[in-house]
Design an enzyme around this catalytic site. Structure first.
Site, PDB file in Angstrom:
ATOM      1  N   HIS B 258      45.306   6.699  -4.556  1.00 56.58           N
ATOM      2  CA  HIS B 258      46.585   7.120  -3.965  1.00 56.58           C
ATOM      3  C   HIS B 258      47.282   7.953  -4.690  1.00 56.58           C
ATOM      4  O   HIS B 258      47.661   9.207  -4.852  1.00 56.58           O
ATOM      5  CB  HIS B 258      47.457   6.084  -3.382  1.00 56.58           C
ATOM      6  CG  HIS B 258      48.896   6.573  -2.680  1.00 56.58           C
ATOM      7  ND1 HIS B 258      48.947   6.821  -1.081  1.00 56.58           N
ATOM      8  CD2 HIS B 258      49.874   6.848  -3.214  1.00 56.58           C
ATOM      9  CE1 HIS B 258      50.060   7.215  -0.877  1.00 56.58           C
ATOM     10  NE2 HIS B 258      50.699   7.239  -2.101  1.00 56.58           N
ATOM     11  N   GLU B 259      47.595   7.521  -6.134  1.00 59.07           N
ATOM     12  CA  GLU B 259      48.266   8.008  -7.082  1.00 59.07           C
ATOM     13  C   GLU B 259      47.442   9.089  -7.740  1.00 59.07           C
ATOM     14  O   GLU B 259      47.910  10.095  -8.164  1.00 59.07           O
ATOM     15  CB  GLU B 259      48.911   7.122  -8.044  1.00 59.07           C
ATOM     16  CG  GLU B 259      49.616   5.918  -7.604  1.00 59.07           C
ATOM     17  CD  GLU B 259      50.898   6.182  -6.926  1.00 59.07           C
ATOM     18  OE1 GLU B 259      51.403   7.403  -7.149  1.00 59.07           O
ATOM     19  OE2 GLU B 259      51.194   5.196  -5.912  1.00 59.07           O
ATOM     20  N   HIS B 262      48.365  12.454  -5.796  1.00 60.67           N
ATOM     21  CA  HIS B 262      49.345  12.896  -6.209  1.00 60.67           C
ATOM     22  C   HIS B 262      49.315  13.521  -7.657  1.00 60.67           C
ATOM     23  O   HIS B 262      49.799  14.687  -7.827  1.00 60.67           O
ATOM     24  CB  HIS B 262      50.513  11.576  -6.543  1.00 60.67           C
ATOM     25  CG  HIS B 262      51.311  11.158  -5.468  1.00 60.67           C
ATOM     26  ND1 HIS B 262      52.178  11.913  -4.537  1.00 60.67           N
ATOM     27  CD2 HIS B 262      51.650   9.977  -4.956  1.00 60.67           C
ATOM     28  CE1 HIS B 262      52.497  11.208  -3.444  1.00 60.67           C
ATOM     29  NE2 HIS B 262      52.247   9.977  -3.720  1.00 60.67           N
ATOM     30  N   GLU B 288      53.389  13.618  -0.736  1.00 57.58           N
ATOM     31  CA  GLU B 288      52.696  12.205   0.025  1.00 57.58           C
ATOM     32  C   GLU B 288      51.269  12.834   0.706  1.00 57.58           C
ATOM     33  O   GLU B 288      50.585  12.149   0.991  1.00 57.58           O
ATOM     34  CB  GLU B 288      53.746  11.680   0.945  1.00 57.58           C
ATOM     35  CG  GLU B 288      53.305  10.205   1.123  1.00 57.58           C
ATOM     36  CD  GLU B 288      53.288   9.495   0.233  1.00 57.58           C
ATOM     37  OE1 GLU B 288      53.820   9.719  -0.925  1.00 57.58           O
ATOM     38  OE2 GLU B 288      52.947   8.250   0.557  1.00 57.58           O
TER      39      GLU B 288
END
Lengths: 495, 495
Positions: B258-259, B262, B288
């Site tokens: 997930h990160e 980003h 996001e």
């Protein structure tokens, strides 16, 4: 009103300096390999902001106003230091500051490559520009402060220090040390180094155990790894680093203790004056005196090693041992090993000053024009040959190209290392006089008696007095070589 | 002249923002426990400097001048964004900014303690002040920009976003999801979780292997550990964090991915516009969308898990295995587990929007005055009961006190999470249309086809267009729920 506004202005500058200290630490310890360019830009911008705020006309006006106010001694010294910094910042024309910044940046980058390739010719022209501009800067500062050009550069690293303070010290050490080195080498007792490898995690645990034992506040500081050991951060967040040699744990252990000496100074600075010039550490020489007092006066001595030996054994072996090479008497010998070598940063405390004195002689000669940049390699070889019996002919890498200082424009910095060693010995003699039973306290790990004394007499004083005055104050006499030479004679069993 | 000076001014602001990003990362990842106060001061001072430079009258004059110049589209959008930021910074009276800063700081500190003690009464008065001041701020911004107060707050997190964009999306999701959750739970196939413990070093190695595989540039970024996973730093030094659960490696693995989503966005931002507003990421919702496109659309899907399974096995077990629980079909089931729970940050993608919609309904009601702060707990309980069948009566800790946002004054932030999920599905549908054979590429670890597309259409665009326009541009239609709902139906095998 003038004082309060000035104080508030330096609170902001202090916050910028906190950011700069942390970004620099991060650059050396954490930053990814290819992020240097954005970081360099940010450091330059923040440094520029500090300079702008420091040198602004408004700062001068606030100083003028504050000087008319009824101030306490700390406030008054704070204003005096701000005035001095303001004068210094305005003494050097902006064009010269920029030219020097560009020249040192280019020279340092070239040096990094050229040193590895032993290529003096590749860097000599760039160094010539750095030295020429540094001379110009020194003359500009000297004109403002009415002093000698080299003294103006010294002042930047250790406020108030002059050649007049250095000359007698370096002359005496230069005369005495070569024979003492001979003597020490001829007496040096055999010692067996414990056999590694010593895993980094265990060495790290050892370093932390000793840091905690002496009183380093891990709630306001860290230990990490970097290419060269250093103490960074600031008094409320003091970050030291080390590097590890898996075959020699003493190297990193003493590096950690050395940096812990710096860190204890930072953590002991006066809380009420955070970020203000008067709350800063005294200067590079006094700072080095605190790391060397820790490393050389305390930690390489028998009482500390008797205290540390079981901690060392448990950390590195998992248990205490009776093996001879791990016993204090053997470790004491290892901690006092003398060796003639080319490299300053690897030198022991007996040969180290000879490295520094050579650099001091050369940089003062560069500054007064009696030595040209082109003549540095020959002069270096001559100096090393006569003081340490080592020829550096053709060996630039381990000779005049070994240190970054001149290539980075840091002229006037070198004396701090050896003045720090001399100060450390003189302060530690005062510590011994002031604390009966100090050796026993160290042997038992009661370090608070030592640091309570240092906080009261040195650390907690910030910059309220020039360092040489502080040393004279705590020791009852002007800085001199006898405490240092006595220490060396005792440690190395010389006559 | 106006434009160049403005650009230079924002280069300086960019450098301050770099320092702020690094200091904030350090605070969460590295800083010692008792160094928070000096860090807080420094962050406040640097934030103040950014605000001063952004809102200075001179900035407005430079914008006026730049608007008269002949500018390219990126320059023009940069000026437009600076103008908007300048207007916003000046719309809110300085006294209100200070009052809000003090109130949120006090409220957040109280919340930290009160949440642990499930003590709503301890924080309600402070939250009331924060909400009142936030309403005042929203009204001030709304007056300047001629918009609704809540829209003025939304704009701060996702420029250009309004309730008009959110309402149809949230209404449709709120209507459809509760039944879909029921349906998914009733169909959920049994899956066996691999048995830990999984040592942190091995999980760390797994995270790094997957980051490297998808294309994270470790030359310009890091992975570390913090209390909550986040992506910090900036485009040239992107720092993501995770935390580890020794009994469940999937938790950290998906957090890292997930990160990484980003981070890939940050690392892909346009190089020529570093530090300039037009070079920043689009907004919180679009940011996001990139983490959720990575985690939900790509990494929790079967093709990615087929690619990752042998890497997972080697990293955690030291070798590949035939054991059933480690095979892709089982891992795919584990990655699509649905569960009704109290806590938003632990929620799966099917229940997550229901958490967000509740917060959105409550914060819009707080802002228009139809809900008072005192009524929050009852409204929360009612919302959770009707959407997820969970009562939070008396359970403030896992109810209305679970998120820091409102207590820290972050009203208008929550919608970003679910808009991001909806954007991610719609963008990913466009990715699929644009890249034939995408599943095979993912299965084979050829992620460059995906990121080349994203760099061209999303990452490399910076803020040249508002996020909703960008999404409409790449997908050929206005943001709508169908791609997201289709994705959920497919993943969870719903009708």
């Amino acid at each position: 009103m003038g004082y309060d506004a000035l104080h508030e202005r330096f609170r902001r500058i202090g916050d910028l300096n906190h950011a700069l200290a942390m970004l620099s630490w991060d650059e050396a310890v954490m930053m990814p390999a290819d992020s240097g360019s954005v970081r360099g830009e940010a450091l330059a911008t923040l440094t520029g902001m500090v300079h702008e705020l420091t040198a602004a006309p408004e700062t001068g006006e606030l100083v003028d106003a504050a000087e008319q106010e009824d101030l306490g001694p700390w406030q008054a010294m704070n204003v005096a230091k701000i005035r001095h910094g303001w004068d210094a910042a305005r003494a050097v024309p902006t064009d010269l500051v920029r030219a020097l910044s560009r020249a040192t940046s280019a020279c340092e980058q070239t040096w990094r490559v050229a040193r590895a390739e032993n290529d003096w010719d590749a860097v000599v022209d760039k160094l010539r520009i750095v030295v020429d501009l540094s001379r110009e800067k020194a003359r500009a500062l000297a004109a403002t402060f009415g002093c000698e050009p080299y003294d103006a550069l010294l002042d930047d690293y250790e406020p108030g220090l002059t050649r007049t303070d250095i000359e007698p010290v370096f002359t005496e050490l230069g005369a005495a040390l070569p024979d003492m080195v001979d003597d020490a080498l001829s007496r040096q007792a055999a010692a067996r180094a414990p056999q590694g490898p010593f895993p980094i995690e265990r060495q790290d645990a050892l370093g932390r155990a000793l840091m905690a034992a002496v009183g380093f506040d891990f709630g306001r500081g860290r230990l990490d790894v970097s290419h060269h050991p250093f103490c960074g951060g600031d008094p409320d967040d003091t970050r030291i680093t080390t590097r590890y040699n898996e075959n020699d744990f003493l190297e990193s252990m003493f590096a950690v203790l050395h940096e812990t000496g710096h860190a204890m100074y930072e953590q002991g600075l006066p809380r009420d004056w955070r970020g203000q010039p008067v709350g800063h550490a005294g200067g590079m020489a006094l700072h080095e005196s605190q790391s060397l007092l820790m490393e050389m006066q305390v930690c390489r001595g028998a009482p500390f090693i008797e205290f540390a030996a079981p901690i060392i054994q448990r950390a590195l072996l998992g248990a205490e041992t009776d093996a001879a090479e791990w016993q204090p008497d053997n470790l004491v010998k290892l901690a006092a090993k003398v060796e003639r070598g080319f490299i300053r940063v690897d030198a022991d405390e007996l040969t180290y000053p000879l490295h520094v004195i050579l650099r001091y002689r050369l940089e003062t000669a560069l500054l007064d024009g009696s030595l040209t940049v082109g003549d540095i390699p020959d002069a270096w070889n001559e100096g090393m040959s006569s003081s340490l019996g080592l020829s550096t002919a053709g060996n630039f890498k381990d000779g005049c190209m070994q240190d970054v200082h001149w290539f980075a424009g840091l002229i006037g910095y070198f004396p701090s290392y050896t003045l720090g060693a001399v100060m450390a010995a003189q302060i530690f003699r005062a510590v011994r006089d002031g604390i009966p039973g100090l050796d026993d306290a160290v042997r038992q790990g009661r370090f608070s008696v030592l640091f309570d004394w240092l906080r009261e007499h040195v650390h907690g004083r910030g910059s309220i007095r020039p360092s040489l005055e502080l040393v004279a104050g705590v020791s009852g006499r002007r800085l001199a070589t006898d405490a240092f030479l006595d220490h060396l004679r005792t440690r190395y069993g010389l006559d």
